[in-house]
Scaffold this motif. Structure first.
Motif, PDB file in Angstrom:
ATOM      1  N   SER A  45      35.687  35.314  52.363  1.00 34.37           N
ATOM      2  CA  SER A  45      35.961  34.037  53.015  1.00 34.37           C
ATOM      3  C   SER A  45      36.415  32.980  52.015  1.00 34.37           C
ATOM      4  O   SER A  45      37.222  32.106  52.352  1.00 34.37           O
ATOM      5  CB  SER A  45      34.718  33.546  53.757  1.00 34.37           C
ATOM      6  N   ALA A  46      35.896  33.072  50.789  1.00 39.06           N
ATOM      7  CA  ALA A  46      36.223  32.091  49.761  1.00 39.06           C
ATOM      8  C   ALA A  46      37.544  32.395  49.061  1.00 39.06           C
ATOM      9  O   ALA A  46      37.987  31.612  48.222  1.00 39.06           O
ATOM     10  CB  ALA A  46      35.100  32.019  48.737  1.00 39.06           C
ATOM     11  N   GLY A  47      38.163  33.515  49.390  1.00 34.93           N
ATOM     12  CA  GLY A  47      39.466  33.837  48.817  1.00 34.93           C
ATOM     13  C   GLY A  47      39.437  34.517  47.472  1.00 34.93           C
ATOM     14  O   GLY A  47      40.421  34.438  46.727  1.00 34.93           O
ATOM     15  N   CYS A  48      38.338  35.207  47.152  1.00 30.48           N
ATOM     16  CA  CYS A  48      38.316  35.979  45.905  1.00 30.48           C
ATOM     17  C   CYS A  48      39.334  37.111  45.980  1.00 30.48           C
ATOM     18  O   CYS A  48      39.722  37.568  47.063  1.00 30.48           O
ATOM     19  CB  CYS A  48      36.920  36.534  45.648  1.00 30.48           C
ATOM     20  N   ASP A  49      39.754  37.584  44.829  1.00 32.12           N
ATOM     21  CA  ASP A  49      40.823  38.578  44.776  1.00 32.12           C
ATOM     22  C   ASP A  49      40.313  40.009  44.890  1.00 32.12           C
ATOM     23  O   ASP A  49      41.108  40.935  45.086  1.00 32.12           O
ATOM     24  CB  ASP A  49      41.599  38.426  43.461  1.00 32.12           C
ATOM     25  N   GLY A  50      39.038  40.210  44.757  1.00 33.01           N
ATOM     26  CA  GLY A  50      38.454  41.537  44.861  1.00 33.01           C
ATOM     27  C   GLY A  50      36.977  41.445  44.591  1.00 33.01           C
ATOM     28  O   GLY A  50      36.437  40.373  44.285  1.00 33.01           O
ATOM     29  N   ILE A  51      36.293  42.592  44.725  1.00 29.65           N
ATOM     30  CA  ILE A  51      34.877  42.653  44.374  1.00 29.65           C
ATOM     31  C   ILE A  51      34.682  43.696  43.287  1.00 29.65           C
ATOM     32  O   ILE A  51      35.438  44.667  43.184  1.00 29.65           O
ATOM     33  CB  ILE A  51      33.991  42.985  45.591  1.00 29.65           C
ATOM     34  N   GLY A  52      33.660  43.490  42.475  1.00 25.03           N
ATOM     35  CA  GLY A  52      33.333  44.425  41.408  1.00 25.03           C
ATOM     36  C   GLY A  52      32.022  45.121  41.692  1.00 25.03           C
ATOM     37  O   GLY A  52      31.012  44.465  41.952  1.00 25.03           O
ATOM     38  N   GLU A  53      32.050  46.440  41.676  1.00 27.58           N
ATOM     39  CA  GLU A  53      30.846  47.236  41.889  1.00 27.58           C
ATOM     40  C   GLU A  53      30.601  48.119  40.668  1.00 27.58           C
ATOM     41  O   GLU A  53      31.537  48.640  40.065  1.00 27.58           O
ATOM     42  CB  GLU A  53      30.978  48.096  43.146  1.00 27.58           C
ATOM     43  N   ASN A  54      29.313  48.305  40.331  1.00 31.74           N
ATOM     44  CA  ASN A  54      28.925  49.041  39.126  1.00 31.74           C
ATOM     45  C   ASN A  54      28.386  50.430  39.382  1.00 31.74           C
ATOM     46  O   ASN A  54      28.412  51.264  38.481  1.00 31.74           O
ATOM     47  CB  ASN A  54      27.847  48.257  38.358  1.00 31.74           C
ATOM     48  N   TYR A  55      27.858  50.670  40.579  1.00 26.57           N
ATOM     49  CA  TYR A  55      27.137  51.913  40.831  1.00 26.57           C
ATOM     50  C   TYR A  55      27.743  52.663  42.009  1.00 26.57           C
ATOM     51  O   TYR A  55      27.957  52.094  43.085  1.00 26.57           O
ATOM     52  CB  TYR A  55      25.664  51.609  41.106  1.00 26.57           C
ATOM     53  N   ALA A  56      27.997  53.948  41.801  1.00 28.59           N
ATOM     54  CA  ALA A  56      28.641  54.754  42.829  1.00 28.59           C
ATOM     55  C   ALA A  56      27.831  54.785  44.115  1.00 28.59           C
ATOM     56  O   ALA A  56      28.374  54.606  45.214  1.00 28.59           O
ATOM     57  CB  ALA A  56      28.882  56.167  42.306  1.00 28.59           C
TER      58      ALA A  56
END
Length: 219
Positions: A45-56
């Motif tokens: 909603s805030a317009g971030c360009d992507g998300i980062g995940e660390n764990y499969a």
């Protein structure tokens, strides 16, 4: 619960600081590890360009919950045997630091877009290829058919201003020498130094969502 309005305000303040400080476009990746679907939805909603995940496993749980609506960047230490499970959901692999990962990605996700993770701090606790071996890893990735978009590093764990600048300047030099476009560096504690050194992608978690506690379950 994550308040979407608070996240939106923080994103806008951060983007304004980026504009004032960097003078060029910088992608904002919201690090949602250990946060639930509410954080992902707030980031979108805030317009971030992507998300980062660390764990499969956590990524798989979130995809099963149906709350992934932004491009996923895998930013954590990666095991070859996990690639097959998460390959359908990852847009950019940011933590490629050895030939075995490249070979497995080439098998499981031909043409995958990747960043090469470089250890620019010399800390044994951090993943990443040593700077002197980046060029060989880059060549290996290209031969395997992967698309090397850029490079990534993690700043010093307890670094002062000078040590952060040193680590980030080295990554910027490596990006320039390879001729790649993405220089992913800078987190909640050190993004200002990263911006000053030419970062093109920030990975921000706690500065958007607050401190992390125990793993937050997805709904």
């Amino acid at each position: 619960m994550i308040d979407p309005a608070d996240v939106a305000d923080r994103v806008e303040a951060l983007r304004q600081e980026v504009r004032d400080r960097a003078g060029h476009d910088v992608a904002l990746i919201a690090v949602t590890k250990s946060f639930g679907c509410d954080a992902i939805q707030a980031a979108a909603s805030a317009g971030c360009d992507g998300i980062g995940e660390n764990y499969a496993q956590e990524l798989l749980e979130k995809t099963e919950a149906g709350c992934i609506d932004l491009p996923v960047h895998f930013i954590g230490a990666l095991q070859s045997n996990k690639i097959r499970q998460i390959a359908p959901f990852v847009s950019l692999w940011q933590s490629i630091d050895r030939s075995s990962l490249i070979d497995e990605l080439a098998r499981r996700a031909p043409g995958a877009q990747v960043l090469l993770q470089v250890n620019t701090t010399g800390e044994g606790s951090k993943s990443g290829v040593v700077p002197g071996e980046v060029e060989a890893l880059h060549s290996h990735a290209l031969r395997a058919g992967l698309v090397v978009q850029g490079v990534m590093t993690i700043g010093p764990t307890a670094g002062d201003h000078a040590s952060r600048l040193s680590a980030f300047r080295q990554l910027r030099q490596i990006a320039d020498s390879l001729g790649v476009s993405i220089c992913s560096m800078g987190m909640s504690e050190d993004y200002r130094e990263a911006l000053d050194c030419g970062s093109t992608m920030l990975r921000i978690g706690s500065a958007l969502f607050g401190p992390r506690g125990a793993l937050r379950k997805t709904p």
